[in-house]
Design a protein around this motif. Structure first.
Motif, PDB file in Angstrom:
ATOM      1  N   LEU A 284     -60.340 -32.279  15.157  1.00  0.00           N
ATOM      2  CA  LEU A 284     -59.904 -33.479  15.857  1.00  0.00           C
ATOM      3  C   LEU A 284     -61.006 -34.069  16.732  1.00  0.00           C
ATOM      4  CD1 LEU A 284     -57.712 -35.477  16.832  1.00  0.00           C
ATOM      5  CD2 LEU A 284     -57.060 -33.772  18.549  1.00  0.00           C
ATOM      6  N   GLY A 285     -61.604 -33.252  17.591  1.00  0.00           N
ATOM      7  CA  GLY A 285     -62.523 -33.810  18.575  1.00  0.00           C
ATOM      8  C   GLY A 285     -63.717 -32.948  18.893  1.00  0.00           C
ATOM      9  N   GLY A 286     -64.124 -32.086  17.957  1.00  0.00           N
ATOM     10  CA  GLY A 286     -65.298 -31.255  18.187  1.00  0.00           C
ATOM     11  C   GLY A 286     -66.562 -32.082  18.315  1.00  0.00           C
ATOM     12  N   GLY A 287     -67.666 -31.413  18.558  1.00  0.00           N
ATOM     13  CA  GLY A 287     -68.894 -32.117  18.839  1.00  0.00           C
ATOM     14  C   GLY A 287     -69.602 -32.720  17.645  1.00  0.00           C
ATOM     15  N   ARG A 288     -69.117 -32.491  16.448  1.00  0.00           N
ATOM     16  CA  ARG A 288     -69.793 -33.017  15.258  1.00  0.00           C
ATOM     17  C   ARG A 288     -69.392 -34.469  14.994  1.00  0.00           C
ATOM     18  NH1 ARG A 288     -67.808 -29.779  10.677  1.00  0.00           N
ATOM     19  NH2 ARG A 288     -65.912 -29.750  11.928  1.00  0.00           N
ATOM     20  N   PHE A 289     -70.269 -35.185  14.278  1.00  0.00           N
ATOM     21  CA  PHE A 289     -69.975 -36.590  13.965  1.00  0.00           C
ATOM     22  C   PHE A 289     -68.860 -36.732  12.937  1.00  0.00           C
ATOM     23  CE2 PHE A 289     -74.188 -37.190  15.848  1.00  0.00           C
ATOM     24  CZ  PHE A 289     -73.946 -38.297  16.642  1.00  0.00           C
ATOM     25  N   THR A 290     -68.496 -35.643  12.263  1.00  0.00           N
ATOM     26  CA  THR A 290     -67.415 -35.701  11.284  1.00  0.00           C
ATOM     27  C   THR A 290     -66.042 -35.477  11.907  1.00  0.00           C
ATOM     28  OG1 THR A 290     -67.806 -33.357  10.780  1.00  0.00           O
ATOM     29  CG2 THR A 290     -68.881 -34.986   9.371  1.00  0.00           C
ATOM     30  N   ALA A 291     -65.971 -35.176  13.200  1.00  0.00           N
ATOM     31  CA  ALA A 291     -64.669 -35.005  13.850  1.00  0.00           C
ATOM     32  C   ALA A 291     -63.884 -36.311  13.772  1.00  0.00           C
ATOM     33  CB  ALA A 291     -64.852 -34.577  15.301  1.00  0.00           C
ATOM     34  N   ARG A 292     -62.584 -36.199  13.709  1.00  0.00           N
ATOM     35  CA  ARG A 292     -61.755 -37.386  13.492  1.00  0.00           C
ATOM     36  C   ARG A 292     -61.911 -38.433  14.600  1.00  0.00           C
ATOM     37  NH1 ARG A 292     -55.836 -35.834  11.017  1.00  0.00           N
ATOM     38  NH2 ARG A 292     -56.533 -34.663   9.171  1.00  0.00           N
ATOM     39  N   HIS A 316     -55.543 -19.449  35.423  1.00  0.00           N
ATOM     40  CA  HIS A 316     -54.205 -19.720  35.941  1.00  0.00           C
ATOM     41  C   HIS A 316     -53.570 -20.972  35.344  1.00  0.00           C
ATOM     42  CE1 HIS A 316     -55.427 -16.649  38.760  1.00  0.00           C
ATOM     43  NE2 HIS A 316     -56.454 -17.393  39.110  1.00  0.00           N
ATOM     44  N   ALA A 317     -54.170 -21.533  34.321  1.00  0.00           N
ATOM     45  CA  ALA A 317     -53.628 -22.701  33.625  1.00  0.00           C
ATOM     46  C   ALA A 317     -54.470 -22.925  32.383  1.00  0.00           C
ATOM     47  CB  ALA A 317     -53.655 -23.935  34.517  1.00  0.00           C
ATOM     48  N   GLU A 318     -53.969 -23.782  31.510  1.00  0.00           N
ATOM     49  CA  GLU A 318     -54.737 -24.098  30.308  1.00  0.00           C
ATOM     50  C   GLU A 318     -54.495 -25.558  29.925  1.00  0.00           C
ATOM     51  OE1 GLU A 318     -51.017 -22.149  30.004  1.00  0.00           O
ATOM     52  OE2 GLU A 318     -52.939 -21.146  30.376  1.00  0.00           O
ATOM     53  N   THR A 319     -55.565 -26.215  29.469  1.00  0.00           N
ATOM     54  CA  THR A 319     -55.470 -27.621  29.122  1.00  0.00           C
ATOM     55  C   THR A 319     -56.183 -27.895  27.808  1.00  0.00           C
ATOM     56  OG1 THR A 319     -57.473 -28.118  30.375  1.00  0.00           O
ATOM     57  CG2 THR A 319     -55.388 -28.413  31.513  1.00  0.00           C
ATOM     58  N   MET A 320     -55.863 -29.034  27.219  1.00  0.00           N
ATOM     59  CA  MET A 320     -56.618 -29.600  26.112  1.00  0.00           C
ATOM     60  C   MET A 320     -57.020 -30.990  26.561  1.00  0.00           C
ATOM     61  SD  MET A 320     -55.522 -30.143  22.123  1.00  0.00           S
ATOM     62  CE  MET A 320     -56.731 -30.698  20.905  1.00  0.00           C
ATOM     63  N   VAL A 321     -58.325 -31.217  26.702  1.00  0.00           N
ATOM     64  CA  VAL A 321     -58.798 -32.436  27.333  1.00  0.00           C
ATOM     65  C   VAL A 321     -59.925 -33.071  26.523  1.00  0.00           C
ATOM     66  CG1 VAL A 321     -58.137 -31.779  29.676  1.00  0.00           C
ATOM     67  CG2 VAL A 321     -60.362 -31.074  28.786  1.00  0.00           C
ATOM     68  N   GLY A 322     -60.220 -34.326  26.852  1.00  0.00           N
ATOM     69  CA  GLY A 322     -61.300 -35.035  26.190  1.00  0.00           C
ATOM     70  C   GLY A 322     -61.861 -36.118  27.084  1.00  0.00           C
ATOM     71  N   GLN A 323     -62.966 -36.725  26.637  1.00  0.00           N
ATOM     72  CA  GLN A 323     -63.610 -37.753  27.439  1.00  0.00           C
ATOM     73  C   GLN A 323     -64.389 -38.709  26.549  1.00  0.00           C
ATOM     74  OE1 GLN A 323     -66.064 -36.240  30.612  1.00  0.00           O
ATOM     75  NE2 GLN A 323     -66.976 -38.232  31.059  1.00  0.00           N
ATOM     76  N   PHE A 324     -64.459 -39.967  26.953  1.00  0.00           N
ATOM     77  CA  PHE A 324     -65.324 -40.941  26.310  1.00  0.00           C
ATOM     78  C   PHE A 324     -65.504 -42.118  27.254  1.00  0.00           C
ATOM     79  CE2 PHE A 324     -61.072 -42.284  25.176  1.00  0.00           C
ATOM     80  CZ  PHE A 324     -61.116 -43.678  25.113  1.00  0.00           C
ATOM     81  N   SER A 325     -66.412 -43.007  26.907  1.00  0.00           N
ATOM     82  CA  SER A 325     -66.621 -44.258  27.629  1.00  0.00           C
ATOM     83  C   SER A 325     -66.508 -45.401  26.642  1.00  0.00           C
ATOM     84  CB  SER A 325     -67.999 -44.284  28.297  1.00  0.00           C
ATOM     85  OG  SER A 325     -68.137 -43.245  29.232  1.00  0.00           O
ATOM     86  N   SER A 326     -66.076 -46.553  27.142  1.00  0.00           N
ATOM     87  CA  SER A 326     -65.964 -47.727  26.287  1.00  0.00           C
ATOM     88  C   SER A 326     -66.105 -48.971  27.149  1.00  0.00           C
ATOM     89  CB  SER A 326     -64.617 -47.739  25.558  1.00  0.00           C
ATOM     90  OG  SER A 326     -64.577 -48.747  24.568  1.00  0.00           O
ATOM     91  N   ALA A 327     -66.507 -50.065  26.532  1.00  0.00           N
ATOM     92  CA  ALA A 327     -66.567 -51.329  27.253  1.00  0.00           C
ATOM     93  C   ALA A 327     -65.192 -51.679  27.799  1.00  0.00           C
ATOM     94  CB  ALA A 327     -67.073 -52.443  26.326  1.00  0.00           C
ATOM     95  N   ASN A 328     -65.164 -52.346  28.936  1.00  0.00           N
ATOM     96  CA  ASN A 328     -63.878 -52.699  29.548  1.00  0.00           C
ATOM     97  C   ASN A 328     -62.980 -53.473  28.584  1.00  0.00           C
ATOM     98  OD1 ASN A 328     -64.306 -51.519  32.086  1.00  0.00           O
ATOM     99  ND2 ASN A 328     -65.496 -53.291  32.785  1.00  0.00           N
ATOM    100  N   ALA A 329     -63.579 -54.306  27.744  1.00  0.00           N
ATOM    101  CA  ALA A 329     -62.789 -55.129  26.827  1.00  0.00           C
ATOM    102  C   ALA A 329     -62.194 -54.332  25.680  1.00  0.00           C
ATOM    103  CB  ALA A 329     -63.663 -56.258  26.271  1.00  0.00           C
TER     104      ALA A 329
END
Length: 436
Positions: A284-292, A316-329
């Motif tokens: 889904l979101g791994g570091g490779r360019f082939t990730a979905r 004491h907790a567990e998460t699944m998280v992600g990050q990206f940046s995009s133009a405001n528009a």
């Protein structure tokens, strides 16, 4: 806090597909356990120690105290002030480093065989008799405050910290372990000494060593280095309750782009479904360019330079998280695509081709992580802290290969929560507002 990988996996010695590490379990005469990989080719040893707890041990009214205390450990000890300690370390050609993380304090040391005893004695001073001199406290406090002020202007830090606060509230996970300008400025020497006394108990030690040292020598070294520490440390925090529902939080920040941090609850490291979940996230979101996510958001539509997700099981907790940046528009459009990909994988699972290619990548790249004694020591400590068996490096790839399409489909239904995804957006995105 949350942008960190749970597992410090690094090692590679020209190894076969599975990492055949000759790991020995060593128990010192005083009862301290360590893992050891002997390598007598170079007269050098790397030692890695982790103390469970980290910045999560901060009292509520002293946020940042463990981080500040850890930064002072190499600033004078025993009868040596900061300059004297540095000169003594350098004269031995030794390297020491100390770092405070959310769930642990790491101590790294590298030293030559001929200087082993003297280097260990010097490190012992830092761990048992730190001075916390006023001049050093103010100098390091200034460095920490400068870092905090910088992070307060950094949209990535703002997004991660806001996500943590929304998710975990007043639990230590809900705020930055560095503290705030106000909390750090108010810390006294007595606060720092109290944090030191609570952080280094022998009941929370993980140790690994690699290099030119035998099991017998390591056992004696451990007792010399660690036997004077307190038997127990400060109580660990309770489990962090999840308080974040699906939606969007917008934090106004001027600029042409928005930074987006997103996620929901994750999966424990010792869960039987962890390996399927790990492969699922890689697809889904791994570091490779082939990730979905990379394919859909970056390659097909050009809405970001990069996007990824990862599993973050903490103590004491567990998460699944992600990050990206995009133009405001284009931020709103990118968020909708992330939601759609989350839903598509939840509904349909992955293809046989995706699974096969991901297994090939994960098993083939794993041995390349094992590169050098210091890195091996770090991963061995990480394995212990994660509760993994001593043969994990050998058996890990077989566990990857054993995952089936059915396993992936099952864990997708359990792990992925499209409606629970929460997006923290730091910027001025067009057409987005905080919901609910």
């Amino acid at each position: 806090m949350i942008i960190r990988f749970f597992f410090a996996a690094l090692l590679a010695l020209a190894l076969p597909a599975q990492a055949e590490l000759p790991i020995q379990k060593v128990i010192s005469p005083g009862g301290i356990t360590a893992w050891l990989v002997e390598d007598h080719q170079i007269p050098f040893t790397a030692l890695e120690i982790q103390f469970r707890g980290g910045t999560s041990l901060d009292p509520a009214d002293q946020r940042g105290v463990v981080n500040l205390m850890t930064g002072l450990l190499e600033e004078g000890a025993g009868d040596l002030d900061a300059q004297g300690f540095a000169k003594a370390r350098d004269a031995l050609a030794a390297r020491f480093s100390f770092g405070a993380g959310t769930d642990g304090i790491g101590v790294s040391a590298q030293f030559l065989t001929e200087n082993r005893d003297e280097a260990v004695d010097l490190l012992r001073l830092a761990l048992t008799e730190p001075r916390f001199d006023a001049e050093a406290v103010e100098r390091v406090r200034g460095q920490v405050l400068s870092s905090i002020q910088s992070n307060m202007k950094n949209p990535e830090s703002i997004a991660a910290n806001r996500f943590d606060r929304l998710a975990y509230g007043t639990h230590p996970y809900g705020s930055d372990g560095d503290g705030t300008p106000e909390s750090v400025a108010s810390l006294s020497r007595a606060d720092i000494v109290g944090a030191f006394k609570g952080a280094f108990g022998r009941d929370r030690i993980y140790v690994a060593a690699t290099g030119d040292i035998s099991a017998e020598q390591l056992g004696l070294l451990l007792d010399t280095l660690l036997s004077e520490l307190p038997a127990t440390g400060a109580p660990l925090p309770k489990r962090a309750d999840w308080a974040l529902e699906g939606g969007v939080t917008v934090v106004d920040f001027p600029g042409p782009q928005s930074v987006i941090f997103f996620g929901h609850q994750g999966i424990k490291r010792d869960d039987p479904d962890f390996f399927p979940a790990y492969i699922l996230n890689e697809i889904l979101g791994g570091g490779r360019f082939t990730a979905r996510l990379m394919t859909e958001v970056r390659d097909k539509r050009g809405l970001t330079y990069g996007i990824g997700s990862f599993l973050s099981p903490m103590d004491h907790a567990e998460t699944m998280v992600g990050q990206f940046s995009s133009a405001n528009a284009t931020t709103a459009e990118a968020i909708e695509i992330v939601k759609a990909e989350w839903r598509r994988l939840y509904d349909n699972g992955v293809s046989a081709e995706e699974l096969a290619k991901t297994k090939t990548y994960l098993t083939g790249s794993y041995p390349l992580r094992f590169d050098g004694n210091a890195r091996i020591a770090r991963i061995l400590v990480g394995m212990q802290a994660d509760g993994l068996p001593i043969d994990y490096a050998t058996t890990r790839n077989a566990k990857i290969e054993a995952v089936t399409l059915e396993d992936i489909a099952k864990v997708a239904k359990r792990l992925l929560q499209p409606e629970a995804l929460h997006f923290v957006v730091v910027g001025q995105p067009e057409g987005l507002k905080t919901t609910p």
